[in-house]
Design an enzyme around this catalytic site. Structure first.
Site, short mmCIF file in Angstrom:
data_model
loop_
_atom_site.label_atom_id
_atom_site.label_comp_id
_atom_site.label_asym_id
_atom_site.label_seq_id
_atom_site.Cartn_x
_atom_site.Cartn_y
_atom_site.Cartn_z
N LYS A 118 -9.18 -0.59 -5.59
CA LYS A 118 -9.26 0.03 -4.49
C LYS A 118 -10.63 0.61 -4.41
O LYS A 118 -11.18 1.31 -5.32
CB LYS A 118 -8.27 1.27 -4.26
CG LYS A 118 -8.26 1.87 -3.18
CD LYS A 118 -7.78 1.13 -1.96
CE LYS A 118 -7.99 1.86 -0.70
NZ LYS A 118 -6.84 2.69 -0.19
N HIS B 148 -4.65 -0.86 6.05
CA HIS B 148 -3.98 -0.05 7.14
C HIS B 148 -5.02 -0.09 8.22
O HIS B 148 -5.76 0.91 8.73
CB HIS B 148 -3.96 1.74 6.94
CG HIS B 148 -5.05 2.08 5.97
ND1 HIS B 148 -6.46 1.94 6.03
CD2 HIS B 148 -4.62 2.96 4.86
CE1 HIS B 148 -7.15 2.67 4.98
NE2 HIS B 148 -5.97 3.34 4.21
N HIS C 157 1.58 5.37 -1.76
CA HIS C 157 1.10 6.44 -2.44
C HIS C 157 2.27 7.02 -3.21
O HIS C 157 3.33 7.68 -2.38
CB HIS C 157 0.41 7.59 -1.65
CG HIS C 157 -0.72 7.00 -0.91
ND1 HIS C 157 -2.02 7.25 -1.67
CD2 HIS C 157 -1.09 6.30 0.11
CE1 HIS C 157 -3.02 6.78 -0.96
NE2 HIS C 157 -2.44 6.06 0.18
N ASP D 75 1.18 2.65 3.56
CA ASP D 75 0.42 3.68 3.34
C ASP D 75 1.34 5.15 3.45
O ASP D 75 0.79 6.35 3.96
CB ASP D 75 -0.60 3.92 4.28
CG ASP D 75 -1.72 4.83 3.93
OD1 ASP D 75 -1.82 5.45 2.66
OD2 ASP D 75 -2.64 5.33 4.59
N HIS E 200 0.88 -1.23 0.09
CA HIS E 200 0.12 0.00 0.08
C HIS E 200 0.95 1.24 0.06
O HIS E 200 1.34 1.57 1.00
CB HIS E 200 -1.06 -0.08 1.33
CG HIS E 200 -1.85 1.13 1.32
ND1 HIS E 200 -3.26 0.93 1.43
CD2 HIS E 200 -1.64 2.32 1.02
CE1 HIS E 200 -3.83 2.19 1.68
NE2 HIS E 200 -2.88 3.12 1.31
N HIS F 236 -10.55 0.69 1.77
CA HIS F 236 -10.45 1.47 2.76
C HIS F 236 -11.52 1.59 3.87
O HIS F 236 -12.70 2.01 3.20
CB HIS F 236 -10.35 3.11 2.47
CG HIS F 236 -10.01 4.11 3.10
ND1 HIS F 236 -9.06 4.88 3.61
CD2 HIS F 236 -10.81 4.79 4.41
CE1 HIS F 236 -8.98 5.57 4.76
NE2 HIS F 236 -10.21 5.52 5.13
O1 DOR Z 1 -3.72 9.28 5.76
C1 DOR Z 1 -4.12 8.82 4.73
N1 DOR Z 1 -3.55 9.47 3.56
N2 DOR Z 1 -5.01 7.94 4.48
C2 DOR Z 1 -5.44 7.82 3.20
O2 DOR Z 1 -6.31 6.83 3.28
C3 DOR Z 1 -5.10 8.47 2.11
C4 DOR Z 1 -3.68 9.02 2.12
C5 DOR Z 1 -3.50 10.10 1.19
O3 DOR Z 1 -3.84 9.83 -0.11
O4 DOR Z 1 -3.01 11.03 1.62
ZN ZN Z 2 -3.49 4.96 1.53
#
Ligand code: DOR
Ligand code: ZN
Length: 347
Positions: free
Chosen positions: A99, A174, A16, A246, A14, A136
């Site tokens: 997702k 998460h 980003h 995450d 997971h 999520h």
């Molecule tokens: O803390 C988070 N940041 N939780 C999420 O579900 C998305 C993520 C984000 O994309 O910034």
């Molecule tokens: Zn995330």
């Protein structure tokens, strides 16, 4: 004394990586992973197979040469998602998962799902093809306290979806509560990612002595008993629990604000911190399962063929306090204690 632990190259289930300048700035910090499941919550989101392929190419272009990271792409589920496009993208090897964001639950989730019945045909197609659904898991009902939103989601949304869609493979992303851990342990075809930050912070870290925006993420960290349940699950050796950092970078300007956004940027130090957590739990022999074996098995993949080493040294590991992305700074997650584990790449 130096302790050395050799493990299969870790994966991140997971992650980003964002886009444009932020992608260019953060991608090198994840380049030493084996595989990573890449989150699709860009603006606009990655909704179709063609968009996922184009995003994958932008990620590969942003990585330095000769890196180990292989991005595994996901699609952002909307009420307009076409089951045929999902099946084709999976059959062509473009995507590894889909997702589900409940609309309004978190960063860039406005295009997510409001009426879960409207995505039934996609979920049924996914169950038939064995495509995992990454969830999520928080309700968005304003009447539900933010600290209860994960537990309520299990009862109101996740359990009904799983009952109605036998065989659907689900990753509870998460997971942050003892309720989530117990739910994952109670069923088949379900796994969960656990972030590094949820293993080391509880809600006091966010709120005691002043608001600390760099510890704010979603789902928000819960009370200490829940953190302990996450540590127990991660270090138990149970293959249903695996790493999903995450790591979610935001410009400091957007986090240090009257309405700061959610996300902790852990890509530079998550593995070192994980080693610390497992050492404290007396479970270093189970670290490799959590970081490098269980997630791959859930996704039906072999472990990475190569290894890295984690070496415990007297001097603490170092990482930058913040990095720059375009004209912005991005603060790296601070565990709040010294970490003595250093990474050595054996490749
Ligand atoms: O803390 C988070 N940041 N939780 C999420 O579900 C998305 C993520 C984000 O994309 O910034
Ligand atoms: Zn995330």
């Amino acid at each position: 004394m130096n302790t050395k632990l050799r493990i299969r190259r870790p994966d991140d289930w997971h992650l980003h990586l964002r886009d444009r300048e932020m992608l260019a700035a953060v991608a090198p910090w994840s380049a030493g992973l084996g595989r990573a499941i890449i989150m699709p919550n860009l603006v606009p989101p990655v909704v179709t197979g063609a968009e996922a392929a184009a995003y994958r190419d932008r990620i590969l272009a942003a990585l330095p040469e000769n890196v180990t990271l292989r991005p595994l792409m996901t699609l952002y589920l909307t009420e307009a998602t076409d089951p045929a496009d999902v099946l084709a993208a999976h059959a062509q090897g473009i995507i590894a998962a889909v997702k589900l964001y409940p609309a309004g639950a978190t960063t860039n989730s406005a295009s997510g799902v409001r009426d879960f019945d409207r995505v039934r045909p996609v979920l049924e197609a996914m169950a038939g093809a064995g495509i995992p659904l990454c969830v999520h898991g928080e309700v968005t009902d304003p009447a539900v306290d933010i600290f209860d939103r994960e537990a309520v989601f299990i009862d109101r949304v996740l359990e009904p979806i799983r009952r109605a869609t036998p065989g659907l493979r689900v990753v509870m992303e998460h997971v942050t509560t003892a309720d989530g851990v117990a739910y994952v342990r109670s069923g088949d075809n379900i796994g969960a990612t656990i972030t590094t930050h949820h293993l080391v912070i509880n809600r006091n870290h966010i709120l005691v002595g002043g608001i600390r925006p760099h510890y704010y993420c979603l789902p928000v960290a819960k009370r200490e008993s829940h953190r302990l349940a996450l540590v127990e699950a991660a270090t138990s050796g149970d293959p249903r629990f695996f790493t999903g950092t995450d790591s979610a970078p935001h410009p400091d300007r957007a986090k240090e604000s009257a309405c700061g956004c959610a996300g902790c940027f852990t890509a530079p130090n998550w593995l070192q911190i994980c080693a610390h957590v497992f050492e404290q739990a007396g479970a270093l022999d189970r670290l490799e399962g959590f970081t490098s074996l269980h997630g791959a098995a859930f996704y039906g993949l072999d472990p990475n063929p190569d290894h890295i080493s984690l070496v415990r040294r007297d001097e603490p590991a170092r990482w930058p306090e913040r990095i720059t992305a375009g004209g912005e700074t991005v603060t790296v997650f601070d565990p709040g204690f010294p970490v003595h584990w250093h990474i050595e790449d054996d490749a």
